[in-house]
Scaffold this active site. Structure first.
Site, PDB file in Angstrom:
ATOM      1  N   ASP A 142       1.067  -1.282   0.255  1.00  0.00           N
ATOM      2  CA  ASP A 142       0.014   0.058   0.064  1.00  0.00           C
ATOM      3  C   ASP A 142       0.938   1.260   0.106  1.00  0.00           C
ATOM      4  OD1 ASP A 142      -2.468   1.709   0.447  1.00  0.00           O
ATOM      5  OD2 ASP A 142      -3.215  -0.142   0.837  1.00  0.00           O
ATOM      6  N   HIS A 175      -4.009   6.178   3.206  1.00  0.00           N
ATOM      7  CA  HIS A 175      -4.607   4.678   2.791  1.00  0.00           C
ATOM      8  C   HIS A 175      -4.371   3.659   3.189  1.00  0.00           C
ATOM      9  CE1 HIS A 175      -5.553   2.007  -0.554  1.00  0.00           C
ATOM     10  NE2 HIS A 175      -6.735   2.818  -0.869  1.00  0.00           N
ATOM     11  N   SER A 189     -11.241  -0.715  -1.876  1.00  0.00           N
ATOM     12  CA  SER A 189      -9.724  -0.466  -1.297  1.00  0.00           C
ATOM     13  C   SER A 189     -10.281  -1.044   0.161  1.00  0.00           C
ATOM     14  CB  SER A 189      -9.242   0.803  -1.199  1.00  0.00           C
ATOM     15  OG  SER A 189      -8.556   1.111  -2.332  1.00  0.00           O
TER      16      SER A 189
END
Length: 558
Positions: A71, A297, A467
């Site tokens: 990620d 994220h 995601s």
């Protein structure tokens, strides 16, 4: 296609340009924090029944499972993640030496394949369509007969033709869309300045804006226009400054795409990483900074998987006995295949048994490298979980990489592709943005208004996308592996896919917005269910249920 999973949907941004004083804002979220872990029977929410799973497992022992998260980075100081971070016990922190001899110096929490030896890190990067178009332009522009090309070159040629149509096709709407985006950003920025004065502080959240009662028509219009972006993306916990940063990043990226037809993209990565990109064996590059500049994220994804359970802080992760390994390979832009391939190999070599991949793009010029890494993971008993993407498109027809189908048309048996589901109270059973596919998307998992960890040490908030759905599945996979460690990736895949909840109600096809059962949008026709998964895993582990051989949903496996 826009395969970005880190920023706001362009469709939502463009929709905002049509707002006027009389326009309606998007439906506000009406699901509680942590709804994705709840149970349909007891809570009336289309979650994954986590508490029931733990009730079933309460007298059983578990073993730690390492879950690698490929990620953007992770907040290693977060209160809910710090206790569950993977730590390389063979490495002495900060001594500048490769103590364990694996080629990566001071890799305590994982590795950053987007770093330079000088400590700099890649943040922004270009899109793969532009890179493919310019990389092969001189070679293929005048090609008249592709029959003599090798199989890999035919793959590159087909990719280049697609990229040429996308990048240099000159769609007439592009300029108009960019103008609309810029105008909307200016409008919202101006409104934000007014709202800061009206609310009485420089930083406020979407929730606070929702509760704010303007005392003038100008402030009312500004509130309504800006509130749209919070509600449309279920980001009510995000601040005004963060939302504007996301908005500006999306505009910058779209502007770069608009220029790509005549101008090669900037080599952001090459300027910092300085490896020989064309050599997959030149693999010992990067640095140990897994937090880097933008870990939002990856921090959120990691919390969904394994944030400390039952500690009274923030939220609970799905799995209770995991160690999160961060492998940074996802920039603000499209990831590079070499980084993805080496990230998978790093995770496997350092003990990960589940790898979450919440990223995607429409082109994969070095797919052979990624394919080899996928095969390597399979040989070492590692399950790969991948987000389907946020374009609202049918993956049976469209391209989305990395993919379970390899260049030789075989399929990886250790791979699960995940679409995003929601709750009817919060927008619908199927997320409007989720990619789908009766053949290519294995199952759905909650991915709308998911509350989890954010950078800042003790911060939390909602994000949404496939995601967020992918780590829900990775968390359940890790939970199963933890309590039933003898199960292979193929057996865990079987367990997860044959224990889904098949809703009695229909969702909407994200592409057509017509009613459709989940059986028309995915292989299994269901949403992952942690309780049913551990029950089935128990039966498989005890030999009461046998799992078919090396297959990938009935397709030819390698």
């Amino acid at each position: 296609m826009n395969h970005t999973m880190k920023h706001l949907a362009v469709a939502a941004l463009l929709a905002g340009t049509t707002l006027s004083a009389g326009a309606q804002t998007a439906t506000r979220e009406s699901v509680p924090k942590g709804w994705h872990t709840r149970d349909l029977q007891t809570d009336g929410l289309y979650g994954i029944s986590v508490d029931k799973a733990y009730d079933f497992l309460k007298n059983k022992k578990s073993t730690p499972v390492i879950v690698a998260v490929i990620d953007s980075g992770i907040d290693t100081a977060h209160e809910d993640l710090r206790p569950v971070l993977w730590r390389n016990a063979k490495e002495i922190p900060g001594n500048g030496k490769d103590d364990d001899g694996n080629g990566y110096v001071d890799d305590i929490y994982g590795w950053n394949f987007l770093g330079g030896k000088d400590g700099r890190n890649v943040g922004k990067d270009s899109d793969e369509a532009s890179r493919v178009y310019h990389k092969y332009k001189d070679r293929f522009e005048k090609l008249t007969d592709s029959a003599s090309l090798s199989s890999i070159d035919r793959f590159h040629y087909a990719s280049w033709k697609r990229a040429k149509e996308q990048v240099a096709g000159g769609e007439p709407t592009d300029a108009m869309q960019m103008m609309m985006l810029r105008r909307t950003f200016q409008m919202v920025s101006k409104g934000d300045s007014l709202l800061q004065k009206g609310i009485g502080k420089a930083t406020y959240t979407g929730k606070e804006l929702d509760e704010y009662k303007p005392d003038s028509e100008e402030l009312r219009r500004s509130r309504q226009a800006f509130l749209y972006f919070f509600t449309a993306n279920n980001l009510m916990e995000m601040s005004n400054k963060e939302l504007l940063e996301e908005f500006k990043a999306e505009i910058d990226k779209e502007e770069a795409k608009a220029e790509a037809g005549t101008k090669a993209p900037k080599a952001y990565r090459a300027e910092i990483v300085k490896d020989n990109y064309e050599d997959i064996n030149d693999r010992y590059y990067g640095n140990a900074d897994v937090m880097a500049s933008d870990s939002r994220h990856g921090t959120h994804v990691s919390g969904i998987i394994g944030a400390v359970r039952n500690n009274g802080k923030g939220m609970d992760g799905v799995a209770d006995n995991v160690k999160i390994m961060m492998v940074r390979a996802v920039p603000d832009g499209d990831e590079h295949d070499k980084d993805v391939a080496l990230a998978i190999r790093y995770a496997v070599d350092n003990g990960a048994k589940v790898i979450n991949m919440s990223f995607g793009k429409g082109y994969s010029p070095e797919k052979n490298w990624v394919d080899d890494a996928v095969k390597y993971a399979a040989s070492k008993g590692v399950l790969l979980v991948h987000a389907a993407g946020n374009d609202g498109e049918n993956l049976d027809k469209e391209f989305n990489y990395p993919s379970s189908m390899l260049l030789d048309s075989s399929y990886a048996p250790n791979w699960i592709t995940v679409g995003a589901s929601g709750d009817p109270k919060g927008g619908g059973l199927v997320a409007y943005f989720s990619n789908f596919g009766k053949k290519e998307v294995d199952l759905f998992a909650p991915g709308v208004a998911i509350y989890a960890t954010l950078p800042g040490g003790n911060k939390y908030g909602n994000l949404q996308g496939t995601s967020m759905a992918s780590p829900v599945v990775a968390g359940v996979a890790a939970l199963v592996k933890s309590y039933y460690p003898s199960l292979t990736p193929q057996q865990i895949k079987y367990v997860l896919e044959n224990s889904v909840t098949k809703p009695a109600i229909e969702g909407k096809n994200p592409e057509t917005q017509q009613a459709a059962p989940l059986s028309e949008l995915s292989v299994t026709g269901g949403v992952i269910n942690a309780y049913e998964a551990v029950r089935l895993a128990d039966q498989v582990s005890s030999g009461k249920v046998s799992v078919p051989g090396n297959t990938a949903n009935g397709k030819k496996a390698f």
